[in-house]
Scaffold this active site. Sequence first.
Site, PDB file in Angstrom:
ATOM      1  N   ALA A  19      37.946  38.781  52.999  1.00  0.00           N
ATOM      2  CA  ALA A  19      38.378  38.285  51.523  1.00  0.00           C
ATOM      3  C   ALA A  19      38.008  39.186  50.676  1.00  0.00           C
ATOM      4  O   ALA A  19      38.765  39.446  49.343  1.00  0.00           O
ATOM      5  CB  ALA A  19      37.579  37.284  51.138  1.00  0.00           C
ATOM      6  N   LEU A  23      43.416  44.937  51.053  1.00  0.00           N
ATOM      7  CA  LEU A  23      44.594  44.333  51.153  1.00  0.00           C
ATOM      8  C   LEU A  23      44.643  42.849  50.641  1.00  0.00           C
ATOM      9  O   LEU A  23      45.538  42.554  49.760  1.00  0.00           O
ATOM     10  CB  LEU A  23      44.891  43.866  52.761  1.00  0.00           C
ATOM     11  CG  LEU A  23      46.066  43.096  52.872  1.00  0.00           C
ATOM     12  CD1 LEU A  23      47.269  43.781  52.774  1.00  0.00           C
ATOM     13  CD2 LEU A  23      46.197  42.643  54.490  1.00  0.00           C
ATOM     14  N   ARG A  52      32.354  39.536  54.907  1.00  0.00           N
ATOM     15  CA  ARG A  52      30.671  39.877  55.418  1.00  0.00           C
ATOM     16  C   ARG A  52      29.685  39.839  54.190  1.00  0.00           C
ATOM     17  O   ARG A  52      28.504  39.457  54.114  1.00  0.00           O
ATOM     18  CB  ARG A  52      30.365  40.981  56.277  1.00  0.00           C
ATOM     19  CG  ARG A  52      30.944  40.612  57.603  1.00  0.00           C
ATOM     20  CD  ARG A  52      30.972  41.858  58.564  1.00  0.00           C
ATOM     21  NE  ARG A  52      31.898  42.872  57.863  1.00  0.00           N
ATOM     22  CZ  ARG A  52      32.368  43.733  58.647  1.00  0.00           C
ATOM     23  NH1 ARG A  52      32.182  43.984  60.020  1.00  0.00           N
ATOM     24  NH2 ARG A  52      33.404  44.701  58.299  1.00  0.00           N
ATOM     25  N   HIS A 189      55.246  43.750  56.184  1.00  0.00           N
ATOM     26  CA  HIS A 189      55.928  43.552  54.843  1.00  0.00           C
ATOM     27  C   HIS A 189      56.961  44.235  54.376  1.00  0.00           C
ATOM     28  O   HIS A 189      57.590  43.641  53.327  1.00  0.00           O
ATOM     29  CB  HIS A 189      54.395  43.910  53.894  1.00  0.00           C
ATOM     30  CG  HIS A 189      54.406  45.140  53.319  1.00  0.00           C
ATOM     31  ND1 HIS A 189      53.621  46.026  54.418  1.00  0.00           N
ATOM     32  CD2 HIS A 189      54.673  45.958  52.469  1.00  0.00           C
ATOM     33  CE1 HIS A 189      53.659  47.278  53.668  1.00  0.00           C
ATOM     34  NE2 HIS A 189      54.351  47.003  52.363  1.00  0.00           N
ATOM     35  N   GLU A 227      55.488  59.236  51.251  1.00  0.00           N
ATOM     36  CA  GLU A 227      54.288  58.874  50.364  1.00  0.00           C
ATOM     37  C   GLU A 227      53.767  59.989  49.823  1.00  0.00           C
ATOM     38  O   GLU A 227      53.375  60.896  50.610  1.00  0.00           O
ATOM     39  CB  GLU A 227      53.483  57.727  51.075  1.00  0.00           C
ATOM     40  CG  GLU A 227      52.991  56.713  50.028  1.00  0.00           C
ATOM     41  CD  GLU A 227      52.056  55.910  50.925  1.00  0.00           C
ATOM     42  OE1 GLU A 227      52.442  54.735  51.075  1.00  0.00           O
ATOM     43  OE2 GLU A 227      51.366  56.390  51.765  1.00  0.00           O
ATOM     44  N   HIS A 251      57.771  49.348  60.368  1.00  0.00           N
ATOM     45  CA  HIS A 251      58.635  49.125  59.040  1.00  0.00           C
ATOM     46  C   HIS A 251      59.825  49.838  59.290  1.00  0.00           C
ATOM     47  O   HIS A 251      61.068  49.320  59.092  1.00  0.00           O
ATOM     48  CB  HIS A 251      57.962  49.927  57.946  1.00  0.00           C
ATOM     49  CG  HIS A 251      56.554  49.538  57.480  1.00  0.00           C
ATOM     50  ND1 HIS A 251      56.364  48.029  57.801  1.00  0.00           N
ATOM     51  CD2 HIS A 251      55.399  49.865  56.892  1.00  0.00           C
ATOM     52  CE1 HIS A 251      55.019  47.802  57.170  1.00  0.00           C
ATOM     53  NE2 HIS A 251      54.592  49.119  56.782  1.00  0.00           N
ATOM     54  N   LYS A 345      53.031  61.147  55.007  1.00  0.00           N
ATOM     55  CA  LYS A 345      52.003  60.920  53.936  1.00  0.00           C
ATOM     56  C   LYS A 345      51.913  62.204  53.063  1.00  0.00           C
ATOM     57  O   LYS A 345      52.118  63.352  53.940  1.00  0.00           O
ATOM     58  CB  LYS A 345      50.626  60.462  54.405  1.00  0.00           C
ATOM     59  CG  LYS A 345      50.923  58.817  54.788  1.00  0.00           C
ATOM     60  CD  LYS A 345      49.526  58.295  54.950  1.00  0.00           C
ATOM     61  CE  LYS A 345      49.648  56.926  55.214  1.00  0.00           C
ATOM     62  NZ  LYS A 345      49.807  55.932  54.049  1.00  0.00           N
ATOM     63  N   GLN A 383      62.951  51.756  48.024  1.00  0.00           N
ATOM     64  CA  GLN A 383      62.073  51.753  46.885  1.00  0.00           C
ATOM     65  C   GLN A 383      61.829  53.375  46.617  1.00  0.00           C
ATOM     66  O   GLN A 383      61.916  54.122  47.641  1.00  0.00           O
ATOM     67  CB  GLN A 383      60.709  51.266  47.221  1.00  0.00           C
ATOM     68  CG  GLN A 383      59.863  51.808  48.470  1.00  0.00           C
ATOM     69  CD  GLN A 383      58.883  51.016  48.656  1.00  0.00           C
ATOM     70  OE1 GLN A 383      58.708  49.940  48.650  1.00  0.00           O
ATOM     71  NE2 GLN A 383      57.746  51.829  49.312  1.00  0.00           N
ATOM     72  N   LYS A 391      78.833  56.975  48.066  1.00  0.00           N
ATOM     73  CA  LYS A 391      79.631  58.248  47.649  1.00  0.00           C
ATOM     74  C   LYS A 391      80.810  58.050  48.167  1.00  0.00           C
ATOM     75  O   LYS A 391      81.327  58.330  49.203  1.00  0.00           O
ATOM     76  CB  LYS A 391      78.723  59.405  48.170  1.00  0.00           C
ATOM     77  CG  LYS A 391      77.421  59.384  47.273  1.00  0.00           C
ATOM     78  CD  LYS A 391      76.490  60.607  47.412  1.00  0.00           C
ATOM     79  CE  LYS A 391      75.212  60.562  47.014  1.00  0.00           C
ATOM     80  NZ  LYS A 391      74.191  61.401  47.384  1.00  0.00           N
TER      81      LYS A 391
HETATM   82  C1  BG6 Z   1      51.356  50.001  55.132  1.00  0.00           C
HETATM   83  C2  BG6 Z   1      50.714  51.325  55.659  1.00  0.00           C
HETATM   84  O1  BG6 Z   1      51.797  49.325  56.093  1.00  0.00           O
HETATM   85  O2  BG6 Z   1      52.148  50.410  54.242  1.00  0.00           O
HETATM   86  C3  BG6 Z   1      50.255  52.123  54.416  1.00  0.00           C
HETATM   87  O3  BG6 Z   1      49.612  50.894  56.582  1.00  0.00           O
HETATM   88  C4  BG6 Z   1      51.542  52.321  53.889  1.00  0.00           C
HETATM   89  O4  BG6 Z   1      49.794  53.321  55.199  1.00  0.00           O
HETATM   90  C5  BG6 Z   1      51.889  51.153  53.220  1.00  0.00           C
HETATM   91  O5  BG6 Z   1      50.914  53.116  52.519  1.00  0.00           O
HETATM   92  C6  BG6 Z   1      53.119  51.370  52.016  1.00  0.00           C
HETATM   93  O6  BG6 Z   1      53.486  50.136  51.686  1.00  0.00           O
HETATM   94  P1  BG6 Z   1      54.322  50.178  50.223  1.00  0.00           P
HETATM   95  O7  BG6 Z   1      54.721  48.540  50.234  1.00  0.00           O
HETATM   96  O8  BG6 Z   1      53.638  50.536  49.299  1.00  0.00           O
HETATM   97  O9  BG6 Z   1      55.433  50.899  50.640  1.00  0.00           O
END
Ligand code: BG6
Length: 494
Positions: A19, A23, A52, A189, A227, A251, A345, A383, A391
């Site tokens: 918690a 994340l 903890r 996600h 990133e 992803h 990254k 994003q 095009k």
């Molecule tokens: C996570 C990765 O799943 O997605 C990260 O562990 C990454 O390393 C992140 O930075 C990026 O997520 P988002 O939604 O910000 O593009």
Amino acid sequence: MPKTEPGGDLPLSIVVVGASGDLAQRKIYPALFALFCQGLLPANFQVFGMARSAMDQPGFRTKIEQNLTCRYVPGVSCAEFEAAFLKRCHYLAGQYSSTDSFLDLFQFMRMVEGEGPVNRLFYMAVPPTIFLEAANALGNSGLVACGSSREWSRIVVEKPFGRDRASSDGLVREMHKVFTEESTYRIDHYLGKEIVQNLMVLRFANLVFEPIWNRQFIERVSIIWKEPQGVGQRGGYFDGFGIVRDVMQNHLLQILALLAMERPARFDAQAVRDEKVRLLRCVPPLALANVATGQYGPSESGKQRAYVEEPTVPSDSLASTYAAAVLEIDNPRWKGVPFFLGAGKALDSQVNEVRIRFRPVENDIFAASSGMLQANEMVIRIQPDEAIELKIMNKVPGLNMALQHTELDLHYKAAFDTLIPDAYECLLMDVIEGDRSLFIRADELAAAWNVFSPVLNEIETQKVVPMRYPFSCSGPENALGLARKWGFSGADMM
Ligand code: BG6
């Protein structure tokens, strides 16, 4: 997909294990708050945090409050909503591997919940190395109701699920001792992101794309993820996994599956996931020759440090912070079309987009008067600044026959006067409603690992040294070399 289900009217307890972590703070509470503001949580819900560290209730609530935003209820009502939400957030310190800690949590929850049946959502926001022991302790405490009663218990597990096919299978087996597959929500996600959800709509709710969505018309596809930040404080976790496990195996491969799968028989969790699995099983295991790995060094200015200088990263680490891979799909629709996946990254920008490059027009009747035709290209930007662009060649207005590559574009901000929900809002909503379509099924997970496990194993046993690239550059040279070998250009990797 399912919006009402048996027991949907019961009170709900959301238990966040881990918690106080990043994340939970950055994603889970803000997403729950956003659902609450929109009236999308059951009337009687509570949030229980367990971690903890010792913390009292006000301390816990203050920590949560720091990250809440009032996107859905701006202005004066914001404070009211915040206060009402925080009143329902409760904290108990405990050890993740201790059954006694979960028994204490159970007692504490019962005090707050009162009598009667309650649905329970357990969110495992703990590092992957801990979640199995936490799930076992949770199971042993008897807090989980996976039977046929009206109340449900569901578990949400964050990726990465294992380090390879074998460890992932082991985790799946062990977790099934506590939670059935139906109660397990393996989160990726990216599947909750607006444009990723739109991929199926784009393909299957429009007549114009599907007939040309194949090897006859598409020459190559690239899926790029960049990133600008390095790993920062997450070095300890990241070094054990690397970019392929962190981003590519989940992803990017999920995006590929949605782009390339066949039309599902129905729009429901089983049919959609069946098609994704079928597609993933047509992707042969990646060969080392089709992979390029990199690791960021310091920035040229010296202001940003190298990966191996990050706190908690060993100075001799061989983990990749960049990877490029070319995948093929061995089925009649895609045979011969290369899919370039690039993820890194500490690069020059933040972008996640898909580029679909169509084949050139044959017999160019305009060649003499207007120069070279450029092939059509579709860009799906996930994003930032969500957009879909196509095009096309177009006549430049005027007396000459001059042609130009021009964009038909759909920019979400301009086209839709609505807030784009965060991926976690959408996914948490789905867990509460029992909709598993956007979660990874066990067989899908196995198929995804089959693509990457052998090459990861080779990279690690052969101690392949990733190519150094400067912080904030566009990517390592070896990735460009790989891309060119397969007919991609630098522009495909922007
Ligand atoms: C996570 C990765 O799943 O997605 C990260 O562990 C990454 O390393 C992140 O930075 C990026 O997520 P988002 O939604 O910000 O593009």
